[in-house]
Design a protein around this motif. Structure first.
Motif, PDB file in Angstrom:
ATOM      1  N   TRP A  43       1.072  -0.777  -0.149  1.00 32.52           N
ATOM      2  CA  TRP A  43       0.432   0.379   0.184  1.00 32.52           C
ATOM      3  C   TRP A  43       0.842   1.735  -0.037  1.00 32.52           C
ATOM      4  O   TRP A  43       1.669   1.182   0.604  1.00 32.52           O
ATOM      5  CB  TRP A  43      -1.208   0.188   1.329  1.00 32.52           C
ATOM      6  N   THR A  44       0.221   1.681  -0.488  1.00 34.47           N
ATOM      7  CA  THR A  44       1.316   3.378  -0.758  1.00 34.47           C
ATOM      8  C   THR A  44       2.758   3.306  -1.113  1.00 34.47           C
ATOM      9  O   THR A  44       3.298   3.910  -1.619  1.00 34.47           O
ATOM     10  CB  THR A  44       1.043   4.469  -0.317  1.00 34.47           C
ATOM     11  N   HIS A  72      -1.484   3.732  -8.023  1.00 30.74           N
ATOM     12  CA  HIS A  72      -0.239   4.274  -7.334  1.00 30.74           C
ATOM     13  C   HIS A  72       0.491   4.088  -8.719  1.00 30.74           C
ATOM     14  O   HIS A  72       0.133   3.475  -9.695  1.00 30.74           O
ATOM     15  CB  HIS A  72       0.316   2.533  -6.850  1.00 30.74           C
ATOM     16  N   ASP A  80      -4.990  11.305  -3.681  1.00 31.69           N
ATOM     17  CA  ASP A  80      -4.360  11.255  -2.343  1.00 31.69           C
ATOM     18  C   ASP A  80      -4.569   9.395  -1.219  1.00 31.69           C
ATOM     19  O   ASP A  80      -5.825  10.038  -0.428  1.00 31.69           O
ATOM     20  CB  ASP A  80      -4.299  12.713  -1.435  1.00 31.69           C
ATOM     21  N   ASP A  82      -3.183   8.614   1.222  1.00 32.12           N
ATOM     22  CA  ASP A  82      -2.599   8.416   2.626  1.00 32.12           C
ATOM     23  C   ASP A  82      -4.035   8.819   3.059  1.00 32.12           C
ATOM     24  O   ASP A  82      -4.612   8.954   4.652  1.00 32.12           O
ATOM     25  CB  ASP A  82      -1.913   9.821   2.985  1.00 32.12           C
ATOM     26  N   ARG A  83      -4.991   9.948   2.419  1.00 35.76           N
ATOM     27  CA  ARG A  83      -6.344  10.554   2.750  1.00 35.76           C
ATOM     28  C   ARG A  83      -7.340   9.336   2.524  1.00 35.76           C
ATOM     29  O   ARG A  83      -8.889  10.326   3.013  1.00 35.76           O
ATOM     30  CB  ARG A  83      -6.818  11.945   2.581  1.00 35.76           C
ATOM     31  N   PRO A  85      -8.102   6.360   2.708  1.00 31.45           N
ATOM     32  CA  PRO A  85      -7.765   4.460   2.115  1.00 31.45           C
ATOM     33  C   PRO A  85      -8.916   3.617   2.403  1.00 31.45           C
ATOM     34  O   PRO A  85      -8.709   2.518   1.774  1.00 31.45           O
ATOM     35  CB  PRO A  85      -7.824   4.240   4.447  1.00 31.45           C
TER      36      PRO A  85
END
Length: 265
Positions: A43-44, A72, A80, A82-83, A85
């Motif tokens: 993830w990310t 990705h 984004d 992270d913002r 999920p």
């Protein structure tokens, strides 16, 4: 067949079946039909985070494909992560669904042996690898590192453990009906709901007992429920006591050796 010690290993940015990947191979085997490992990142993370393992796999005699996950790298549309999920499980679902297309493109290019395909992944990629083993019966062997063979239980717990304010925010983005639909979709590639799908094929699981990102309990519960099932006769479970969300080098080496033993020999 292990490649020459001093041979160049090539890392090429390319596409197969319109899917962006890093293609890793020994220089002398660019067009050789080879056993192939498809290795999924977390993830990310960047696709290149799997290059250390890819190098070991190439040295063992494999061709290695490192797919870029949905949303990705070059596939990101500005989201984004992270913002947001809430996209996690959609990304896993994309990777599982895209796997046959990727394999077909590799086989059509004449560079991968359709009868010697393996899959592996780390974290989100480990969840993906387990999902692929649940849905793709022709994959010879799989490795799931710090992932989970129980995506439905993991997803359900993720939602239940959110603070009330975050649960309300999630429900505003994803109505209850959509969340339930997500669970139903995950169930299709949940090994704990379809343990028979392993069908005796070699599978390697690893997790740390203190992992807070993808808790150890899912691997532990899966092992306790199904370790005596004939379908899991070639499944190996490894753990690191007190280990967190990290794959030790010795486990990477063990995973590579596992794939080498079960696909190349």
């Amino acid at each position: 067949m292990t490649t020459n010690l001093f041979e160049d290993v090539v890392v090429r940015t390319t596409k197969f079946g319109d899917l962006p990947v890093l293609h890793v191979f020994a220089a002398s085997q660019a067009q050789t039909k080879l056993p192939t490992i498809i290795d999924y990142h977390g993830w990310t993370n960047q696709t290149a985070t799997e290059l250390g393992t890819a190098y070991q796999l190439v040295r063992a005699g494999f061709r290695v494909i490192l797919p870029t996950a949905y949303l990705h790298g070059s596939r990101n549309d500005g989201t984004d992560l992270d913002r947001h999920p809430e996209h996690f499980w959609s990304i896993v679902g994309h990777s599982v669904a895209e796997f046959p297309q990727l394999v077909a493109a590799l086989v059509a290019a004449g560079i991968s042996d359709a009868n010697k395909i393996g899959v592996m992944g780390t974290s989100m990629g480990g969840i993906t690898a387990a999902g692929i083993m649940a849905t793709q019966p022709t994959v010879v062997a799989g490795v799931s590192l710090i992932g989970s063979p129980e995506p439905v239980a993991f997803a359900t717990d993720q939602v239940a453990q959110l603070p009330a304010a975050l649960q309300a925010a999630l429900q505003a983005k994803l109505p209850a009906e959509l969340i339930e639909q997500t669970y139903q979709q995950l169930a299709k590639f949940d090994l704990s709901e379809h343990p028979e799908a392993l069908a005796g094929r070699p599978m390697f699981f690893f997790n740390g007992t203190a992992d807070q990102m993808v808790p150890y309990q899912y691997m532990r519960d899966f092992k306790h429920r199904f370790k005596d099932e004939p379908a899991l006769k070639a499944t190996v479970f490894k753990r690191a006591e007190g280990g967190v969300h990290h794959v030790p080098h010795k486990i990477q080496e063990a995973a590579v050796a596992f794939l080498e033993t079960n696909i190349l020999k």
